[in-house]
Design a protein around this motif. Structure first.
Motif, PDB file in Angstrom:
ATOM      1  N   ASP A   1       0.831  -1.207   0.000  1.00 18.06           N
ATOM      2  CA  ASP A   1       0.000   0.000   0.000  1.00 18.06           C
ATOM      3  C   ASP A   1       0.869   1.262   0.000  1.00 18.06           C
ATOM      4  OD1 ASP A   1      -2.224  -1.647   0.031  1.00 18.06           O
ATOM      5  OD2 ASP A   1      -2.556  -1.440   2.202  1.00 18.06           O
ATOM      6  N   VAL A   2       1.958   1.226   0.741  1.00 22.54           N
ATOM      7  CA  VAL A   2       2.894   2.364   0.766  1.00 22.54           C
ATOM      8  C   VAL A   2       3.489   2.570  -0.622  1.00 22.54           C
ATOM      9  CG1 VAL A   2       5.182   3.098   1.590  1.00 22.54           C
ATOM     10  CG2 VAL A   2       3.471   2.280   3.225  1.00 22.54           C
ATOM     11  N   GLN A   3       3.917   1.490  -1.258  1.00 22.79           N
ATOM     12  CA  GLN A   3       4.515   1.607  -2.594  1.00 22.79           C
ATOM     13  C   GLN A   3       3.516   2.168  -3.595  1.00 22.79           C
ATOM     14  OE1 GLN A   3       5.908  -2.440  -3.043  1.00 22.79           O
ATOM     15  NE2 GLN A   3       7.933  -1.943  -2.229  1.00 22.79           N
ATOM     16  N   ARG A   4       2.295   1.696  -3.535  1.00 24.77           N
ATOM     17  CA  ARG A   4       1.256   2.215  -4.435  1.00 24.77           C
ATOM     18  C   ARG A   4       0.978   3.690  -4.146  1.00 24.77           C
ATOM     19  NH1 ARG A   4      -2.142  -3.093  -3.289  1.00 24.77           N
ATOM     20  NH2 ARG A   4      -1.280  -4.419  -4.919  1.00 24.77           N
ATOM     21  N   ALA A   5       0.907   4.034  -2.868  1.00 27.64           N
ATOM     22  CA  ALA A   5       0.644   5.423  -2.492  1.00 27.64           C
ATOM     23  C   ALA A   5       1.802   6.328  -2.924  1.00 27.64           C
ATOM     24  CB  ALA A   5       0.428   5.523  -0.983  1.00 27.64           C
ATOM     25  N   GLU A   6       3.013   5.836  -2.800  1.00 29.80           N
ATOM     26  CA  GLU A   6       4.178   6.625  -3.225  1.00 29.80           C
ATOM     27  C   GLU A   6       4.121   6.897  -4.727  1.00 29.80           C
ATOM     28  OE1 GLU A   6       9.071   6.468  -3.098  1.00 29.80           O
ATOM     29  OE2 GLU A   6       7.939   4.682  -2.551  1.00 29.80           O
ATOM     30  N   ASP A   7       3.808   5.868  -5.509  1.00 30.30           N
ATOM     31  CA  ASP A   7       3.681   6.046  -6.956  1.00 30.30           C
ATOM     32  C   ASP A   7       2.564   7.030  -7.290  1.00 30.30           C
ATOM     33  OD1 ASP A   7       5.727   4.245  -7.421  1.00 30.30           O
ATOM     34  OD2 ASP A   7       4.395   2.566  -7.893  1.00 30.30           O
ATOM     35  N   ARG A   8       1.442   6.879  -6.619  1.00 37.18           N
ATOM     36  CA  ARG A   8       0.290   7.764  -6.866  1.00 37.18           C
ATOM     37  C   ARG A   8       0.632   9.207  -6.488  1.00 37.18           C
ATOM     38  NH1 ARG A   8      -5.605   7.081  -4.104  1.00 37.18           N
ATOM     39  NH2 ARG A   8      -6.549   8.917  -5.066  1.00 37.18           N
ATOM     40  N   PHE A   9       1.328   9.375  -5.372  1.00 35.81           N
ATOM     41  CA  PHE A   9       1.726  10.715  -4.930  1.00 35.81           C
ATOM     42  C   PHE A   9       2.610  11.381  -5.978  1.00 35.81           C
ATOM     43  CE2 PHE A   9       4.848  13.462  -2.832  1.00 35.81           C
ATOM     44  CZ  PHE A   9       4.006  14.383  -2.230  1.00 35.81           C
ATOM     45  N   GLN A  10       3.579  10.639  -6.491  1.00 36.48           N
ATOM     46  CA  GLN A  10       4.477  11.201  -7.499  1.00 36.48           C
ATOM     47  C   GLN A  10       3.725  11.578  -8.770  1.00 36.48           C
ATOM     48  OE1 GLN A  10       7.577   8.273  -7.826  1.00 36.48           O
ATOM     49  NE2 GLN A  10       8.589   8.950  -5.957  1.00 36.48           N
ATOM     50  N   ARG A  11       2.799  10.733  -9.200  1.00 38.46           N
ATOM     51  CA  ARG A  11       1.995  11.053 -10.387  1.00 38.46           C
ATOM     52  C   ARG A  11       1.170  12.319 -10.158  1.00 38.46           C
ATOM     53  NH1 ARG A  11       1.013   5.564 -10.333  1.00 38.46           N
ATOM     54  NH2 ARG A  11      -1.119   5.876  -9.614  1.00 38.46           N
ATOM     55  N   GLU A  12       0.562  12.414  -8.994  1.00 39.63           N
ATOM     56  CA  GLU A  12      -0.261  13.590  -8.697  1.00 39.63           C
ATOM     57  C   GLU A  12       0.582  14.854  -8.594  1.00 39.63           C
ATOM     58  OE1 GLU A  12      -3.227  13.180  -5.654  1.00 39.63           O
ATOM     59  OE2 GLU A  12      -3.912  11.256  -6.476  1.00 39.63           O
ATOM     60  N   MET A  13       1.775  14.739  -8.043  1.00 44.01           N
ATOM     61  CA  MET A  13       2.664  15.905  -7.955  1.00 44.01           C
ATOM     62  C   MET A  13       3.042  16.380  -9.359  1.00 44.01           C
ATOM     63  SD  MET A  13       3.076  16.885  -4.847  1.00 44.01           S
ATOM     64  CE  MET A  13       4.469  17.953  -5.000  1.00 44.01           C
ATOM     65  N   ILE A  14       3.341  15.447 -10.244  1.00 44.11           N
ATOM     66  CA  ILE A  14       3.702  15.809 -11.619  1.00 44.11           C
ATOM     67  C   ILE A  14       2.519  16.466 -12.320  1.00 44.11           C
ATOM     68  CG2 ILE A  14       4.299  14.851 -13.886  1.00 44.11           C
ATOM     69  CD1 ILE A  14       6.061  12.798 -12.297  1.00 44.11           C
ATOM     70  N   LYS A  15       1.310  15.901 -12.131  1.00 47.65           N
ATOM     71  CA  LYS A  15       0.109  16.503 -12.723  1.00 47.65           C
ATOM     72  C   LYS A  15      -0.081  17.930 -12.213  1.00 47.65           C
ATOM     73  CE  LYS A  15      -2.765  12.401 -13.154  1.00 47.65           C
ATOM     74  NZ  LYS A  15      -3.988  11.745 -12.651  1.00 47.65           N
ATOM     75  N   ASN A  16       0.060  18.112 -10.918  1.00 44.92           N
ATOM     76  CA  ASN A  16      -0.116  19.443 -10.324  1.00 44.92           C
ATOM     77  C   ASN A  16       0.922  20.429 -10.846  1.00 44.92           C
ATOM     78  OD1 ASN A  16      -2.296  18.552  -8.821  1.00 44.92           O
ATOM     79  ND2 ASN A  16      -1.094  18.202  -6.971  1.00 44.92           N
ATOM     80  N   MET A  17       2.138  19.974 -10.986  1.00 41.14           N
ATOM     81  CA  MET A  17       3.193  20.852 -11.501  1.00 41.14           C
ATOM     82  C   MET A  17       2.898  21.235 -12.947  1.00 41.14           C
ATOM     83  SD  MET A  17       6.508  19.022  -9.735  1.00 41.14           S
ATOM     84  CE  MET A  17       7.706  19.877 -10.696  1.00 41.14           C
TER      85      MET A  17
END
Length: 152
Positions: free
Chosen positions: A126-142
């Motif tokens: 779950d942590v690994q999935r959340a980390e990947d999702r967080f990075q994707r969302e950060m890139i989208k936001n940027m």
């Protein structure tokens, strides 16, 4: 009365000039990134406060180690940028980059063993999935922020 009007006029002009000054760029700090990442992962991996307290020092230790390995690999590539490399030099550089990736994978594997002493394997996933999702969302936001900035 003229003095008061003059003072008010000067204050109004000063305020206008101050407001017209370009605002300093907001820099995204590493601390802010880590704080957001920790909150996001804690929420999405459903870590208890006790688990998070034990888990995140190791997590950020791993992140720092991975960053250092990548930094060293990037330095080598950057040093060679713009130069005409021989086939042998290219081969060496490509292998060094692959070795860095292997080193990171080995490091991640060793940290998984440490994580398992703190949280169950399901939560590690779950942590690994959340980390990947967080990075994707950060890139989208940027990207979204950059589009807003470009459209102004």
């Amino acid at each position: 009365m003229k003095k008061i009007l003059l003072i008010l006029a000067i204050l109004c002009c000063s305020a206008t000039i101050i407001m017209a000054q370009p605002q300093p760029k907001k820099h995204f700090s590493h601390e802010e990134y880590c704080k957001r990442q920790k909150e996001f992962i804690t929420k999405h991996a459903k870590l208890t406060p006790e688990e998070a307290e034990k888990f995140f020092p190791l997590f950020f230790e791993l992140q720092k180690s991975k960053w250092n390995i990548n930094r060293e690999a990037r330095k080598k590539v950057k040093k060679e940028r713009g130069q005409k490399l021989t086939a042998e030099e290219c081969n060496k550089l490509v292998n060094e980059m692959a070795d860095a990736k292997i080193k990171i994978a080995q490091l991640e594997k060793s940290y998984i063993e440490k994580y398992l002493k703190i949280i169950p394997a399901q939560k590690i996933l779950d942590v690994q999935r959340a980390e990947d999702r967080f990075q994707r969302e950060m890139i989208k936001n940027m990207a979204r922020d950059q589009q807003k900035k470009d459209s102004k």
